[in-house]
Design a protein around this motif. Structure first.
Motif, mmCIF file in Angstrom:
data_model
loop_
_atom_site.group_PDB
_atom_site.id
_atom_site.type_symbol
_atom_site.label_atom_id
_atom_site.label_comp_id
_atom_site.label_asym_id
_atom_site.label_seq_id
_atom_site.Cartn_x
_atom_site.Cartn_y
_atom_site.Cartn_z
ATOM 1 N N UNK A 120 0.847 -1.210 0.000
ATOM 2 C CA UNK A 120 0.000 0.000 0.000
ATOM 3 C C UNK A 120 0.871 1.243 0.000
ATOM 4 N N UNK A 121 1.916 1.225 0.826
ATOM 5 C CA UNK A 121 2.842 2.362 0.870
ATOM 6 C C UNK A 121 3.515 2.550 -0.493
ATOM 7 N N UNK A 122 3.939 1.431 -1.107
ATOM 8 C CA UNK A 122 4.620 1.505 -2.394
ATOM 9 C C UNK A 122 3.721 2.092 -3.472
ATOM 10 N N UNK A 123 2.446 1.700 -3.455
ATOM 11 C CA UNK A 123 1.498 2.221 -4.442
ATOM 12 C C UNK A 123 1.364 3.732 -4.312
ATOM 13 N N UNK A 124 1.211 4.206 -3.072
ATOM 14 C CA UNK A 124 1.035 5.645 -2.855
ATOM 15 C C UNK A 124 2.306 6.424 -3.205
ATOM 16 N N UNK A 145 1.671 10.671 -4.056
ATOM 17 C CA UNK A 145 0.559 11.287 -3.320
ATOM 18 C C UNK A 145 1.003 11.656 -1.909
ATOM 19 N N UNK A 146 0.348 12.690 -1.335
ATOM 20 C CA UNK A 146 0.688 13.180 -0.003
ATOM 21 C C UNK A 146 -0.566 13.238 0.875
ATOM 22 N N UNK A 147 -0.327 13.306 2.184
ATOM 23 C CA UNK A 147 -1.422 13.513 3.121
ATOM 24 C C UNK A 147 -2.023 12.246 3.677
ATOM 25 N N UNK A 148 -1.726 11.095 3.103
ATOM 26 C CA UNK A 148 -2.297 9.819 3.540
ATOM 27 C C UNK A 148 -1.529 9.283 4.747
ATOM 28 N N UNK A 149 -2.079 8.257 5.378
ATOM 29 C CA UNK A 149 -1.425 7.624 6.527
ATOM 30 C C UNK A 149 -1.743 6.136 6.514
ATOM 31 N N UNK A 150 -0.845 5.367 7.114
ATOM 32 C CA UNK A 150 -1.024 3.916 7.194
ATOM 33 C C UNK A 150 -1.272 3.510 8.637
ATOM 34 N N UNK A 151 -2.310 2.725 8.863
ATOM 35 C CA UNK A 151 -2.571 2.162 10.167
ATOM 36 C C UNK A 151 -2.090 0.727 10.227
ATOM 37 N N UNK A 152 -2.650 -0.025 11.159
ATOM 38 C CA UNK A 152 -2.256 -1.421 11.319
ATOM 39 C C UNK A 152 -2.881 -2.308 10.251
ATOM 40 N N UNK A 153 -4.128 -2.014 9.886
ATOM 41 C CA UNK A 153 -4.838 -2.859 8.910
ATOM 42 C C UNK A 153 -5.490 -2.052 7.794
ATOM 43 N N UNK A 154 -5.446 -0.708 7.897
ATOM 44 C CA UNK A 154 -6.134 0.145 6.930
ATOM 45 C C UNK A 154 -5.236 1.261 6.448
ATOM 46 N N UNK A 155 -5.544 1.766 5.270
ATOM 47 C CA UNK A 155 -4.913 2.989 4.776
ATOM 48 C C UNK A 155 -5.906 4.129 4.955
#
Length: 534
Positions: free
Chosen positions: A493-497, A502-512
């Motif tokens: 998911x991180x690699x795709x973003x 893209x900016x402003x997004x965040x990664x949780x434990x199970x969700x983007x």
């Protein structure tokens, strides 16, 4: 279609007492009109938040149910008044014509009513309503207007007798019930005492209440009947396209605050208070909970939580509605309600004096008169009236009073259309065109509906929270080759973003967690790629 749209209840992450609408609203005419209907169709003309009867009537400047004016003026213009036992003088009690100065509301705007009548007829014809079904609609409206003209006087014993027979005769002929039976049911009722049925007689006030409750019930059943027929006519499309394109609409009265507020306003505002709480949970609390559980850094969102108000209104056994119920059961007056509120030392619901209390709603403080509340809460349709209406020779009218009611007091007409549905919030702020635009009113509505807070929450928060597998399933082809093996992981998911810069997004434990502009950008990219591939 129906103009007031809002989401139905779902599970909430907190322990607020979300009371059953049947228990909250109590009366069929004040129930939630949950409809399975398409948008932009004739039942939007059925709208009105007000009752017909005198006890819980709206302010004198307000019209009654708009649909009644449309049908009445339309029938008169079409020279059908005589057929449906109507006079052309517009002097009916339920039309409320002589109670306030002229306005542009339906009670005064005859030509607009006629135009809307023609549009309604056009809609119904397009939906292939039969002649009998159209006749039933006209007959019920005409019967309601005639019923409102029934007058009562006291006999030698001080009990009610019908004073004028013509409107009652018209009512009986229109709905195909026996005149003597309906006259008896309006002025009498039976109680079971020691295993025996004992006849009791109504006073004039009680007879008027019975008349008004019957009128309300007839109108409510008519709305159920019309919408059910619309559903039936549209069922073929649902069978072809399936439940994916099937929606449910919750039509409810908006928040009410008049110079004089009574039990009906309390019911409506309690329900709006619950819906507003659910909206807050859906927009604010659930997002905050998700962010905390996933370990994402965020700036806390501040908003007004109306949980304390709902607890005092609805949490049994010391809530306001339970106190009103208790006063009704025990035959107490309005002072009993204010005394109990004062003794319980509530902070959001305060007894102003012996006949009034105030509630600190999310829209502001509203005062309610308790003078007639216990009596208003006892309004019900007597078994005698129900049994009389069940003897109608008109199948539709019989169905109004023989079919079961659902939890919200709506008539159940078997159309095999009960399916679970997803819901979405739609809040209407202003009714009418630009000529009716009022800046201060809009400002108040924006504050009441927490539009500004919602916009801030959407800007600062993460309105789109998608599990890793679903996110990659949906968007992986935007940054990965089609033959590339992509595991549903946090790193991918991180690699795709990153690849999409893209900016402003965040990664949780199970969700983007995505900002609103992240989702918009992804959607545009998705649409562009799909068009290229086709």
């Amino acid at each position: 279609m129906l103009t007031n749209l809002l989401e139905g209840s779902t599970e909430s992450p907190t322990d607020i007492p979300f009371r059953d609408p049947e228990e909250l609203v109590r009366k069929p005419n004040r129930g939630l009109l949950t409809r399975d209907v398409p948008l932009d169709q004739p039942s939007r003309y059925l709208e009105s938040p007000y009752v017909l009867g005198s006890k819980q009537a709206p302010p004198l400047s307000q019209s009654n149910f708009h649909f009644i004016y449309y049908i009445y003026d339309g029938l008169v213009a079409a020279n059908l008044a005589e057929k449906y036992k109507l006079n052309t003088k517009r002097g009916y009690l339920y039309l409320k014509l002589n109670e306030a100065p002229e306005t542009t509301q339906p009670k005064n705007d005859i030509q607009t009513n006629i135009n809307k009548f023609h549009r309604i007829v056009q809609y119904l014809e397009e939906l292939q309503f039969s002649g009998d079904e159209m006749c039933t609609i006209y007959s019920v409206i005409a019967a309601i207007l005639n019923l409102g003209e029934v007058r009562f006087h006291e006999d030698e014993s001080g009990f009610a007798e019908t004073e004028n027979n013509e409107p009652l005769s018209n009512f009986s002929e229109l709905l195909e019930v026996e005149e003597k039976k309906i006259a008896w049911a309006l002025t009498n009722y039976c109680l079971v005492d020691g295993g025996k049925a004992v006849r009791k007689r109504n006073t004039c006030e009680e007879a008027k209440d019975s008349r008004d409750v019957l009128a309300n019930t007839l109108y409510t059943r008519l709305v159920d009947y019309i919408v059910s027929i619309i559903n039936k006519k549209l069922s073929l499309g649902k069978q072809i396209f399936g439940g994916k394109y099937y929606i449910k609409i919750l039509d409810y009265p908006g928040f009410e605050c008049f110079k004089q507020n009574h039990l009906s306003q309390l019911f409506v505002n309690c329900f709006n208070e619950q819906l507003h709480y659910h909206f807050l949970q859906r927009v604010f609390a659930w997002e905050t909970m998700d962010i905390k559980n996933e370990g994402v850094k965020f700036v806390p969102i501040s908003y007004y939580n109306n949980k304390a108000v709902l607890n005092e209104l609805l949490s049994k056994p010391e809530d306001v509605l339970s106190i009103i119920d208790d006063a009704s059961r025990k035959g107490h007056g309005g002072r009993y309600i204010t005394n109990n509120i004062q003794n319980l030392e509530k902070t959001k619901v305060i007894a102003s004096d012996t006949s009034e209390f105030s509630v600190n709603h999310y829209t502001g403080r509203v005062f309610y008169s308790t003078r007639n509340m216990p009596g208003q809460n006892r309004d019900f349709l007597s078994p005698e009236l129900i049994d009389t209406m069940r003897t109608s020779e008109n199948y539709a009218i019989r169905m109004f009073f023989t079919n079961k009611l659902d939890k919200t007091g709506n008539l159940c007409i078997s159309l095999d259309e009960a399916r679970k549905s997803k819901y979405g919030f739609i809040k209407k702020i202003l009714r009418g065109g630009l000529s009716q635009y009022k800046k201060e009113l809009v400002r108040q509505q924006l504050r009441a509906l927490t539009i500004v807070e919602t916009a801030k929450a959407r800007k600062r928060g993460f309105p789109h929270r998608i599990p890793f597998p679903e996110f990659l399933r949906r968007y992986r082809f935007l940054a990965f080759d089609f033959n590339e093996n992509v595991e549903p992981s946090r790193d991918n998911c991180r690699l795709l973003m990153v690849r999409l810069k893209m900016e402003g997004w965040a990664l949780g434990k199970t969700k983007i967690f995505l900002k609103y502009y992240n989702e918009e950008y992804l959607s545009r990219l998705y649409e562009t790629q799909v068009k290229k591939n086709h």
